[in-house]
Design a protein around this motif. Structure first.
Motif, mmCIF file in Angstrom:
data_model
loop_
_atom_site.group_PDB
_atom_site.id
_atom_site.type_symbol
_atom_site.label_atom_id
_atom_site.label_comp_id
_atom_site.label_asym_id
_atom_site.label_seq_id
_atom_site.Cartn_x
_atom_site.Cartn_y
_atom_site.Cartn_z
ATOM 1 N N PRO A 188 24.775 12.937 28.881
ATOM 2 C CA PRO A 188 26.175 12.295 28.168
ATOM 3 C C PRO A 188 26.512 13.952 27.345
ATOM 4 C CG PRO A 188 24.551 11.880 27.443
ATOM 5 C CD PRO A 188 22.904 12.077 28.813
ATOM 6 N N MET A 189 27.404 13.211 27.307
ATOM 7 C CA MET A 189 28.300 14.504 25.825
ATOM 8 C C MET A 189 27.355 13.170 24.551
ATOM 9 S SD MET A 189 31.535 15.419 27.372
ATOM 10 C CE MET A 189 32.212 15.989 25.503
ATOM 11 N N SER A 200 28.218 21.854 32.825
ATOM 12 C CA SER A 200 29.748 21.631 33.086
ATOM 13 C C SER A 200 30.140 22.402 31.288
ATOM 14 C CB SER A 200 30.934 21.091 33.642
ATOM 15 O OG SER A 200 30.515 19.944 32.446
ATOM 16 N N LYS A 201 29.215 21.769 30.899
ATOM 17 C CA LYS A 201 29.969 21.427 28.578
ATOM 18 C C LYS A 201 28.827 22.767 28.084
ATOM 19 C CE LYS A 201 33.516 17.477 28.915
ATOM 20 N NZ LYS A 201 34.605 18.833 29.003
ATOM 21 N N LEU A 202 28.109 22.943 28.432
ATOM 22 C CA LEU A 202 26.706 23.635 28.294
ATOM 23 C C LEU A 202 26.843 24.473 27.125
ATOM 24 C CD1 LEU A 202 24.265 23.131 26.670
ATOM 25 C CD2 LEU A 202 23.411 25.109 29.204
ATOM 26 N N LYS A 233 28.491 27.752 22.020
ATOM 27 C CA LYS A 233 28.495 28.445 21.266
ATOM 28 C C LYS A 233 29.155 27.915 20.176
ATOM 29 C CE LYS A 233 30.319 30.657 25.494
ATOM 30 N NZ LYS A 233 30.635 31.399 26.363
ATOM 31 N N LYS A 234 30.345 26.798 20.355
ATOM 32 C CA LYS A 234 30.885 26.217 18.874
ATOM 33 C C LYS A 234 29.812 25.671 18.064
ATOM 34 C CE LYS A 234 35.667 25.622 20.522
ATOM 35 N NZ LYS A 234 36.284 26.442 19.887
ATOM 36 N N LEU A 235 28.352 25.421 18.248
ATOM 37 C CA LEU A 235 27.487 25.312 17.195
ATOM 38 C C LEU A 235 27.669 26.786 16.468
ATOM 39 C CD1 LEU A 235 25.933 23.517 19.406
ATOM 40 C CD2 LEU A 235 27.125 22.210 17.191
ATOM 41 N N ILE A 236 27.299 27.748 17.338
ATOM 42 C CA ILE A 236 27.326 28.925 17.246
ATOM 43 C C ILE A 236 28.342 29.675 15.795
ATOM 44 C CG2 ILE A 236 26.839 31.507 17.477
ATOM 45 C CD1 ILE A 236 25.662 31.246 20.562
ATOM 46 N N GLU A 237 29.318 29.207 16.644
ATOM 47 C CA GLU A 237 29.969 29.244 15.106
ATOM 48 C C GLU A 237 29.629 28.684 13.821
ATOM 49 O OE1 GLU A 237 34.397 27.866 16.652
ATOM 50 O OE2 GLU A 237 34.094 29.509 18.395
ATOM 51 N N TYR A 288 23.256 29.995 30.952
ATOM 52 C CA TYR A 288 23.169 28.831 30.959
ATOM 53 C C TYR A 288 23.116 28.030 32.425
ATOM 54 C CZ TYR A 288 25.838 30.191 26.566
ATOM 55 O OH TYR A 288 25.950 30.333 25.327
ATOM 56 N N HIS A 289 22.354 28.761 33.205
ATOM 57 C CA HIS A 289 21.743 28.272 34.684
ATOM 58 C C HIS A 289 20.766 28.862 35.333
ATOM 59 C CE1 HIS A 289 26.796 26.939 34.663
ATOM 60 N NE2 HIS A 289 27.262 28.498 34.494
#
Length: 192
Positions: free
Chosen positions: A27-28, A49-51, A56-60, A109-110
């Motif tokens: 889940p998210m 699909s959202k990993l 990258k958003k957390l790295i920001e 990611y894969h």
């Protein structure tokens, strides 16, 4: 030429005892965890699909320059390593890591051969593990705010790390990306 990412394959999938997919999709969601010694972290689940997006958003949110640790757990040909191999790079800009995350997305990611640890200048740390789980140290409101804004919910949830049987994937195309990742960041072997 760098192979295109295989966006259909997850790093891992939950299976039943016979090895057939059991239908579980992470889940998210995120939840706080208290570790030995009083340390805190946030455990984050993400659908495959959202990993890359949430990673990258957390790295920001992290403050650079960054330190990178690539922990190879498995050699795709030889199997699980008796002791993980650790490679490090320092003084990596966020722009550089974003670029390399895109260029090496199959690997990161894969493919389940590794863990990727990213540490910011404030000692905040983001770990992407071999199952596709994310962990942030310490539990900090800036990361929580980012997760909430992006639609992740704070809730006790079942994660890939708690599944009874998990099938992991190793992609031959990621072999090239692993070499490129290490070369592009100037990584060196670290025995510490």
């Amino acid at each position: 030429m760098i192979p295109k990412p295989n966006n259909m394959q997850a790093k891992s999938q939950s299976v039943n005892k016979e090895g057939a997919l059991d239908g579980f999709i992470p889940p998210m969601a995120y939840q706080a965890q208290l570790l030995d010694g009083g340390y805190t972290r946030i455990e984050i689940s993400s659908p495959p699909s959202k990993l890359s997006y949430i990673h990258k958003k957390l790295i920001e949110v992290m403050e650079g320059p960054l330190k990178i640790r690539y922990l190879r757990m498995t050699d795709r040909v030889k199997g699980q390593l008796p002791k993980p191999e650790s490679y490090v790079a320092v003084e990596v800009s966020k722009e550089r890591i974003f670029h390399i995350c895109d260029e090496c997305s199959n690997l990161l990611y894969h493919d389940a051969r590794h863990q990727l640890w990213i540490r910011g200048i404030q000692e905040e740390q983001l770990v992407l593990d071999e199952l596709g789980m994310l962990y942030i140290y310490p539990d900090d409101f800036l990361f929580r705010e980012t997760l909430n804004t992006l639609g992740w919910i704070e809730a006790k949830h079942e994660s890939m790390a708690e599944r009874d049987y998990v099938k992991v994937f190793f992609d031959a195309q990621a072999d090239i990306q692993e070499k490129m990742f290490m070369q592009a960041l100037g990584m060196i072997r670290w025995e510490g």
